[in-house]
Design a protein around this motif. Sequence first.
Motif, PDB file in Angstrom:
ATOM      1  N   LEU A   7      28.114  30.337  55.665  1.00  0.00           N
ATOM      2  CA  LEU A   7      27.827  29.314  56.667  1.00  0.00           C
ATOM      3  C   LEU A   7      28.043  29.847  58.074  1.00  0.00           C
ATOM      4  N   LEU A   8      29.107  30.645  58.273  1.00  0.00           N
ATOM      5  CA  LEU A   8      29.370  31.201  59.588  1.00  0.00           C
ATOM      6  C   LEU A   8      28.277  32.163  60.015  1.00  0.00           C
ATOM      7  N   LEU A   9      27.810  33.025  59.084  1.00  0.00           N
ATOM      8  CA  LEU A   9      26.757  33.986  59.423  1.00  0.00           C
ATOM      9  C   LEU A   9      25.469  33.275  59.750  1.00  0.00           C
ATOM     10  N   LEU A  10      25.114  32.287  58.917  1.00  0.00           N
ATOM     11  CA  LEU A  10      23.888  31.546  59.174  1.00  0.00           C
ATOM     12  C   LEU A  10      23.979  30.801  60.491  1.00  0.00           C
ATOM     13  N   ALA A  43      24.343  40.695  59.315  1.00  0.00           N
ATOM     14  CA  ALA A  43      24.908  39.588  58.536  1.00  0.00           C
ATOM     15  C   ALA A  43      24.901  39.905  57.047  1.00  0.00           C
ATOM     16  N   GLY A  44      23.831  40.560  56.571  1.00  0.00           N
ATOM     17  CA  GLY A  44      23.777  40.928  55.160  1.00  0.00           C
ATOM     18  C   GLY A  44      24.846  41.929  54.790  1.00  0.00           C
ATOM     19  N   LEU A  45      25.078  42.925  55.669  1.00  0.00           N
ATOM     20  CA  LEU A  45      26.121  43.917  55.386  1.00  0.00           C
ATOM     21  C   LEU A  45      27.499  43.258  55.363  1.00  0.00           C
ATOM     22  N   ALA A  46      27.715  42.326  56.307  1.00  0.00           N
ATOM     23  CA  ALA A  46      29.009  41.633  56.309  1.00  0.00           C
ATOM     24  C   ALA A  46      29.194  40.813  55.040  1.00  0.00           C
ATOM     25  N   ALA A  47      28.150  40.130  54.602  1.00  0.00           N
ATOM     26  CA  ALA A  47      28.254  39.347  53.364  1.00  0.00           C
ATOM     27  C   ALA A  47      28.460  40.249  52.158  1.00  0.00           C
ATOM     28  N   TYR A  53      27.130  38.617  47.447  1.00  0.00           N
ATOM     29  CA  TYR A  53      25.891  39.393  47.300  1.00  0.00           C
ATOM     30  C   TYR A  53      24.653  38.507  47.404  1.00  0.00           C
ATOM     31  N   GLU A  54      24.748  37.267  46.984  1.00  0.00           N
ATOM     32  CA  GLU A  54      23.586  36.384  47.074  1.00  0.00           C
ATOM     33  C   GLU A  54      23.197  36.150  48.539  1.00  0.00           C
ATOM     34  N   THR A  55      24.204  35.935  49.415  1.00  0.00           N
ATOM     35  CA  THR A  55      23.927  35.763  50.839  1.00  0.00           C
ATOM     36  C   THR A  55      23.380  37.050  51.442  1.00  0.00           C
ATOM     37  N   ALA A  56      23.938  38.181  51.025  1.00  0.00           N
ATOM     38  CA  ALA A  56      23.437  39.465  51.519  1.00  0.00           C
ATOM     39  C   ALA A  56      21.970  39.650  51.165  1.00  0.00           C
ATOM     40  N   ILE A  57      21.577  39.310  49.932  1.00  0.00           N
ATOM     41  CA  ILE A  57      20.179  39.437  49.510  1.00  0.00           C
ATOM     42  C   ILE A  57      19.285  38.548  50.377  1.00  0.00           C
ATOM     43  N   THR A  58      19.764  37.344  50.669  1.00  0.00           N
ATOM     44  CA  THR A  58      18.971  36.420  51.502  1.00  0.00           C
ATOM     45  C   THR A  58      18.724  37.002  52.890  1.00  0.00           C
ATOM     46  N   PHE A  59      19.777  37.549  53.528  1.00  0.00           N
ATOM     47  CA  PHE A  59      19.615  38.118  54.875  1.00  0.00           C
ATOM     48  C   PHE A  59      18.750  39.366  54.848  1.00  0.00           C
ATOM     49  N   TYR A  60      18.906  40.237  53.824  1.00  0.00           N
ATOM     50  CA  TYR A  60      18.084  41.443  53.746  1.00  0.00           C
ATOM     51  C   TYR A  60      16.606  41.068  53.595  1.00  0.00           C
ATOM     52  N   LEU A  61      16.342  40.042  52.795  1.00  0.00           N
ATOM     53  CA  LEU A  61      14.959  39.624  52.594  1.00  0.00           C
ATOM     54  C   LEU A  61      14.352  39.069  53.880  1.00  0.00           C
ATOM     55  N   LYS A  62      15.148  38.291  54.651  1.00  0.00           N
ATOM     56  CA  LYS A  62      14.667  37.776  55.929  1.00  0.00           C
ATOM     57  C   LYS A  62      14.342  38.927  56.884  1.00  0.00           C
ATOM     58  N   ALA A  63      15.238  39.918  56.907  1.00  0.00           N
ATOM     59  CA  ALA A  63      14.997  41.068  57.781  1.00  0.00           C
ATOM     60  C   ALA A  63      13.756  41.847  57.351  1.00  0.00           C
ATOM     61  N   ASN A  75      18.714  48.406  50.605  1.00  0.00           N
ATOM     62  CA  ASN A  75      19.828  47.464  50.769  1.00  0.00           C
ATOM     63  C   ASN A  75      19.733  46.313  49.767  1.00  0.00           C
ATOM     64  N   MET A  76      18.518  45.763  49.613  1.00  0.00           N
ATOM     65  CA  MET A  76      18.348  44.677  48.646  1.00  0.00           C
ATOM     66  C   MET A  76      18.639  45.151  47.219  1.00  0.00           C
ATOM     67  N   ALA A  77      18.217  46.371  46.895  1.00  0.00           N
ATOM     68  CA  ALA A  77      18.486  46.904  45.553  1.00  0.00           C
ATOM     69  C   ALA A  77      19.988  47.033  45.324  1.00  0.00           C
ATOM     70  N   GLN A  78      20.726  47.499  46.349  1.00  0.00           N
ATOM     71  CA  GLN A  78      22.170  47.630  46.213  1.00  0.00           C
ATOM     72  C   GLN A  78      22.829  46.265  45.979  1.00  0.00           C
ATOM     73  N   ALA A  79      22.401  45.274  46.759  1.00  0.00           N
ATOM     74  CA  ALA A  79      22.997  43.947  46.602  1.00  0.00           C
ATOM     75  C   ALA A  79      22.683  43.354  45.233  1.00  0.00           C
ATOM     76  N   HIS A  80      21.454  43.532  44.766  1.00  0.00           N
ATOM     77  CA  HIS A  80      21.094  43.035  43.432  1.00  0.00           C
ATOM     78  C   HIS A  80      21.915  43.740  42.347  1.00  0.00           C
ATOM     79  N   ARG A  81      22.100  45.056  42.502  1.00  0.00           N
ATOM     80  CA  ARG A  81      22.876  45.794  41.487  1.00  0.00           C
ATOM     81  C   ARG A  81      24.312  45.313  41.454  1.00  0.00           C
ATOM     82  N   LEU A  82      24.902  45.138  42.637  1.00  0.00           N
ATOM     83  CA  LEU A  82      26.285  44.669  42.696  1.00  0.00           C
ATOM     84  C   LEU A  82      26.416  43.233  42.185  1.00  0.00           C
ATOM     85  N   ALA A  83      25.346  42.439  42.323  1.00  0.00           N
ATOM     86  CA  ALA A  83      25.375  41.064  41.822  1.00  0.00           C
ATOM     87  C   ALA A  83      25.102  40.985  40.326  1.00  0.00           C
TER      88      ALA A  83
END
Length: 312
Positions: A7-10, A43-47, A53-63, A75-83
């Motif tokens: 919520l803070l990042l958004l 914001a994605g890296l911070a998340a 990881y779900e928030t990170a994926i959302t920000f990476y996709l927006k970017a 970056n999206m692949a890394q977040a998906h793997r970690l999730a």
Amino acid sequence: MNRVLRLLLLGAIGAGVAPGAALAQSAPAPVEKKQLARQYVDAGLAAQDSGDYETAITFYLKAYRLVPHPALLFNMAQAHRLAGHVDQALSLYKQYLSEDPGGAHARTARELVSEIEARKADDARKADEARKAEAARNAEAARNAEAARNAESARDAEAARQANDAHDARAIEVAAAAPSTATAADPPVGDVRDTASQAPPQPGRLLRIAGLATGAGGAAAIFTGIGFGLHARSLSSDLSRHNAAYDPAKIHAGERANTIAIVGIAGGAALIATGAALYWWGHLQGRAGARVSLAPLVVSRTAGLVVSGALP
């Protein structure tokens, strides 16, 4: 905590882009897109660092939608793997390598692709082994059930055989007891006080009675043998039918019935012959008055006469 961070990042990104949206309703300029995309990436890296990881994926996709740079695919692949989204991560790693095969993260992406594919192959192998083990357990259970059914059938067949043996044994006892019962009748005994007034017995009368009784016993033995012979033929017909099942109990019962039939008919014929001889000798004694003693002799599978005295 992850939800609060999301919520803070958004909120921070929304506050950063809101003034620009209020000043101009047109699409952002390329420089603005890059700046906004960078904010999404930060914001994605911070998340991602916080484990959201779900928030990170959302920000990476927006970017990526603003600036479709291959590094954002990594970056999206890394977040998906970690999730734990292994299939999505594998697809994004391959897409990154396809778009930027010599990129800064290409070596890491190839290693992760190999690792994920090896893990998926190992999981598939384990799943196949588990299916084979389950199939083997099912086959073993089926074999055990078949063995139990066979054992039950064998017990039923043994019980049927014992029942047939008991029936045949009773029939043999009846057949063997028939002649002895017929010949065991004692001649009537008169009153001792009336002996002087009674007429003397006719010579040979007892022999004729014994002959008739022995012949009757022989006839009974023949009829018994014929009955068992018919039973043996019926069992043979059942076993000779087309597609008839092999039944050891029926074969054994048929052999026993056939043996009893042969013994009954042969023994009955011998008893009839013996009875005829007894009756004939009694008849001769009645005519000649000669004192001849005859007694039937019947043992296992043998019949004959015992003669004593002078023959006429």
